[in-house]
Scaffold this motif. Structure first.
Motif, PDB file in Angstrom:
ATOM      1  N   UNK A   1      68.906  29.284   2.392  1.00  0.00           N
ATOM      2  CA  UNK A   1      70.114  29.634   1.636  1.00  0.00           C
ATOM      3  C   UNK A   1      69.993  31.057   1.083  1.00  0.00           C
ATOM      4  N   UNK A   2      68.822  31.379   0.573  1.00  0.00           N
ATOM      5  CA  UNK A   2      68.591  32.724   0.038  1.00  0.00           C
ATOM      6  C   UNK A   2      68.558  33.763   1.162  1.00  0.00           C
ATOM      7  N   UNK A   3      68.020  33.376   2.313  1.00  0.00           N
ATOM      8  CA  UNK A   3      68.024  34.278   3.460  1.00  0.00           C
ATOM      9  C   UNK A   3      69.455  34.557   3.904  1.00  0.00           C
ATOM     10  N   UNK A   4      70.282  33.526   3.946  1.00  0.00           N
ATOM     11  CA  UNK A   4      71.687  33.705   4.311  1.00  0.00           C
ATOM     12  C   UNK A   4      72.378  34.634   3.316  1.00  0.00           C
ATOM     13  N   UNK A   5      72.181  34.373   2.028  1.00  0.00           N
ATOM     14  CA  UNK A   5      72.800  35.226   1.009  1.00  0.00           C
ATOM     15  C   UNK A   5      72.301  36.663   1.135  1.00  0.00           C
ATOM     16  N   UNK A   6      71.009  36.818   1.352  1.00  0.00           N
ATOM     17  CA  UNK A   6      70.433  38.151   1.491  1.00  0.00           C
ATOM     18  C   UNK A   6      70.998  38.875   2.709  1.00  0.00           C
ATOM     19  N   UNK A   7      71.168  38.160   3.808  1.00  0.00           N
ATOM     20  CA  UNK A   7      71.683  38.803   5.018  1.00  0.00           C
ATOM     21  C   UNK A   7      73.127  39.258   4.858  1.00  0.00           C
ATOM     22  N   UNK A   8      73.950  38.479   4.157  1.00  0.00           N
ATOM     23  CA  UNK A   8      75.336  38.920   3.976  1.00  0.00           C
ATOM     24  C   UNK A   8      75.429  40.039   2.932  1.00  0.00           C
ATOM     25  N   UNK A   9      74.455  40.100   2.037  1.00  0.00           N
ATOM     26  CA  UNK A   9      74.426  41.213   1.076  1.00  0.00           C
ATOM     27  C   UNK A   9      73.891  42.475   1.729  1.00  0.00           C
ATOM     28  N   UNK A  10      72.825  42.347   2.515  1.00  0.00           N
ATOM     29  CA  UNK A  10      72.182  43.480   3.193  1.00  0.00           C
ATOM     30  C   UNK A  10      73.147  44.170   4.143  1.00  0.00           C
ATOM     31  N   UNK A  11      73.917  43.369   4.868  1.00  0.00           N
ATOM     32  CA  UNK A  11      74.859  43.931   5.838  1.00  0.00           C
ATOM     33  C   UNK A  11      76.210  44.271   5.210  1.00  0.00           C
ATOM     34  N   UNK A  12      76.347  44.046   3.931  1.00  0.00           N
ATOM     35  CA  UNK A  12      77.564  44.280   3.143  1.00  0.00           C
ATOM     36  C   UNK A  12      78.770  43.507   3.683  1.00  0.00           C
ATOM     37  N   UNK A  13      78.521  42.354   4.313  1.00  0.00           N
ATOM     38  CA  UNK A  13      79.611  41.506   4.790  1.00  0.00           C
ATOM     39  C   UNK A  13      80.279  40.818   3.615  1.00  0.00           C
ATOM     40  N   UNK A  14      79.480  40.170   2.758  1.00  0.00           N
ATOM     41  CA  UNK A  14      79.993  39.546   1.547  1.00  0.00           C
ATOM     42  C   UNK A  14      81.086  38.528   1.781  1.00  0.00           C
ATOM     43  N   UNK A  15      80.778  37.428   2.436  1.00  0.00           N
ATOM     44  CA  UNK A  15      81.778  36.407   2.747  1.00  0.00           C
ATOM     45  C   UNK A  15      82.447  35.843   1.500  1.00  0.00           C
ATOM     46  N   UNK A  16      81.728  35.713   0.405  1.00  0.00           N
ATOM     47  CA  UNK A  16      82.308  35.203  -0.830  1.00  0.00           C
ATOM     48  C   UNK A  16      82.037  33.737  -1.084  1.00  0.00           C
ATOM     49  N   UNK A  17      81.335  33.066  -0.168  1.00  0.00           N
ATOM     50  CA  UNK A  17      81.015  31.659  -0.399  1.00  0.00           C
ATOM     51  C   UNK A  17      79.854  31.500  -1.382  1.00  0.00           C
ATOM     52  N   UNK A  18      79.044  32.537  -1.521  1.00  0.00           N
ATOM     53  CA  UNK A  18      77.966  32.573  -2.510  1.00  0.00           C
ATOM     54  C   UNK A  18      78.204  33.780  -3.411  1.00  0.00           C
ATOM     55  N   UNK A  19      78.091  33.560  -4.723  1.00  0.00           N
ATOM     56  CA  UNK A  19      78.439  34.609  -5.679  1.00  0.00           C
ATOM     57  C   UNK A  19      77.315  34.770  -6.702  1.00  0.00           C
ATOM     58  N   UNK A  20      76.837  36.005  -6.906  1.00  0.00           N
ATOM     59  CA  UNK A  20      75.806  36.203  -7.926  1.00  0.00           C
ATOM     60  C   UNK A  20      76.396  36.125  -9.332  1.00  0.00           C
ATOM     61  N   UNK A  21      75.656  35.501 -10.227  1.00  0.00           N
ATOM     62  CA  UNK A  21      76.088  35.352 -11.613  1.00  0.00           C
ATOM     63  C   UNK A  21      74.944  35.824 -12.504  1.00  0.00           C
ATOM     64  N   UNK A  22      75.243  36.730 -13.408  1.00  0.00           N
ATOM     65  CA  UNK A  22      74.224  37.229 -14.334  1.00  0.00           C
ATOM     66  C   UNK A  22      73.566  38.498 -13.822  1.00  0.00           C
ATOM     67  N   UNK A  23      72.366  38.743 -14.329  1.00  0.00           N
ATOM     68  CA  UNK A  23      71.661  39.988 -14.011  1.00  0.00           C
ATOM     69  C   UNK A  23      71.239  40.088 -12.556  1.00  0.00           C
ATOM     70  N   UNK A  24      71.220  38.982 -11.850  1.00  0.00           N
ATOM     71  CA  UNK A  24      70.859  38.996 -10.432  1.00  0.00           C
ATOM     72  C   UNK A  24      71.861  39.834  -9.622  1.00  0.00           C
ATOM     73  N   UNK A  25      73.011  40.098 -10.209  1.00  0.00           N
ATOM     74  CA  UNK A  25      74.012  40.951  -9.539  1.00  0.00           C
ATOM     75  C   UNK A  25      73.481  42.355  -9.285  1.00  0.00           C
ATOM     76  N   UNK A  26      72.588  42.841 -10.145  1.00  0.00           N
ATOM     77  CA  UNK A  26      72.004  44.178  -9.950  1.00  0.00           C
ATOM     78  C   UNK A  26      71.152  44.224  -8.681  1.00  0.00           C
ATOM     79  N   UNK A  27      70.419  43.151  -8.427  1.00  0.00           N
ATOM     80  CA  UNK A  27      69.623  43.075  -7.203  1.00  0.00           C
ATOM     81  C   UNK A  27      70.532  43.015  -5.981  1.00  0.00           C
ATOM     82  N   UNK A  28      71.630  42.292  -6.088  1.00  0.00           N
ATOM     83  CA  UNK A  28      72.596  42.214  -4.994  1.00  0.00           C
ATOM     84  C   UNK A  28      73.204  43.578  -4.711  1.00  0.00           C
ATOM     85  N   UNK A  29      73.572  44.297  -5.748  1.00  0.00           N
ATOM     86  CA  UNK A  29      74.131  45.638  -5.563  1.00  0.00           C
ATOM     87  C   UNK A  29      73.116  46.582  -4.932  1.00  0.00           C
ATOM     88  N   UNK A  30      71.880  46.493  -5.389  1.00  0.00           N
ATOM     89  CA  UNK A  30      70.814  47.331  -4.829  1.00  0.00           C
ATOM     90  C   UNK A  30      70.581  46.988  -3.361  1.00  0.00           C
TER      91      UNK A  30
END
Length: 143
Positions: free
Chosen positions: A75-104
């Motif tokens: 699940x984390x690999x899937x989320x990481x892959x859609x964040x890394x490729x900037x696809x961002x499907x929207x089915x998984x959403x970061x909440x809290x400070x973890x959003x900074x890691x997602x942006x990075x």
């Protein structure tokens, strides 16, 4: 820290590919090895971020990723892959400070994919110089 690890990993992958794919490699094999090497590097970088998401969420408690119910590494690999490729499907959403890691990760992924594209272009110039020369001569010969 995670971004720095991925940038260093990518740099070393490019350096390795550049050194090992010298003049002794057939042009078709060279291009395939460049592409496979870069895909492996990106795959590893996505895994680095996936492990970081698990650590940040479970061990540090700096937020969560809404939509992940099982907490499985895939699940984390899937989320990481859609964040890394900037696809961002929207089915998984970061909440809290973890959003900074997602942006990075989005910024790092965009930069590293672009770096790979530049490296691939240079490899194509090296392995297929005659094909590039022919494509540049065609427009001039038609005029």
């Amino acid at each position: 820290m995670i971004v720095a690890i991925c940038v260093m990993l990518h740099y070393e992958a490019l350096r390795f590919l550049g050194r090992t794919l010298g003049a002794h490699v057939h042009k078709r094999i060279g291009v395939l090895l460049v592409m496979m090497g870069l895909l492996i590097a990106h795959f590893l970088e996505v895994w680095v971020f996936a492990v970081a998401y698990m650590f940040v969420e479970h061990e540090m408690g700096f937020g969560r990723i809404a939509g992940i119910t099982t907490g499985d590494i895939f699940d984390y690999f899937y989320y990481s892959s859609i964040s890394y490729t900037t696809v961002g499907f929207g089915d998984l959403v970061p909440v809290g400070a973890i959003r900074m890691l997602t942006a990075a990760e989005g910024l790092a992924g965009l930069s590293l994919i672009t770096w790979s594209a530049s490296f691939t272009f240079l490899a194509m110039q090296r392995f297929w110089p005659h094909a590039l020369a022919e494509s540049q001569e065609k427009p001039d010969s038609e005029t």
